[in-house]
Scaffold this active site. Structure first.
Site, PDB file in Angstrom:
ATOM      1  N   CYS A 145      42.597  33.233  36.854  1.00  0.00           N
ATOM      2  CA  CYS A 145      43.157  33.380  35.504  1.00  0.00           C
ATOM      3  C   CYS A 145      44.656  33.695  35.569  1.00  0.00           C
ATOM      4  CB  CYS A 145      42.391  34.493  34.781  1.00  0.00           C
ATOM      5  SG  CYS A 145      43.109  35.025  33.221  1.00  0.00           S
ATOM      6  N   CYS A 188      45.753  36.734  33.568  1.00  0.00           N
ATOM      7  CA  CYS A 188      45.288  37.951  34.254  1.00  0.00           C
ATOM      8  C   CYS A 188      46.264  38.343  35.353  1.00  0.00           C
ATOM      9  CB  CYS A 188      43.909  37.726  34.873  1.00  0.00           C
ATOM     10  SG  CYS A 188      42.601  37.337  33.702  1.00  0.00           S
TER      11      CYS A 188
END
Length: 90
Positions: free
Chosen positions: A12, A15
């Site tokens: 991600c 993230c």
């Protein structure tokens, strides 16, 4: 003691981009608040238990119960503000 959990995954991008902000918040709030990261790829059952539908998702827990949740990446200042506001709610 309150705990802030970052539900994330290694693939991600948002993230990964939020990781330094999470580390800054951790440095500011520890030891009054604990910070933890939960890799949703490695802990799929736990992520499902907490009904994580998108990542990154941040959750604040106090006395074992969730008191706040935020989905989406935050910069350091926004993250710190969100943690303070979440802790002042209850």
């Amino acid at each position: 003691m309150p705990v802030v959990v970052d539900f994330w995954a290694p693939w991600c991008g948002p993230c990964r981009s939020m990781a330094p902000a999470f580390a800054q918040a951790c440095a500011e709030f520890e030891p009054q608040v604990r910070f933890a990261k939960l890799n949703t790829e490695n802990e799929q059952q736990l992520a499902a238990h907490f009904n994580i539908r998108s990542i990154p998702t941040l959750a604040v827990f106090r006395n074992g119960r969730e008191i706040a949740r935020q989905s989406g990446a935050l910069d350091a200042n926004s993250l710190k503000h969100w943690v303070r506001a979440s802790l002042n709610k209850t």
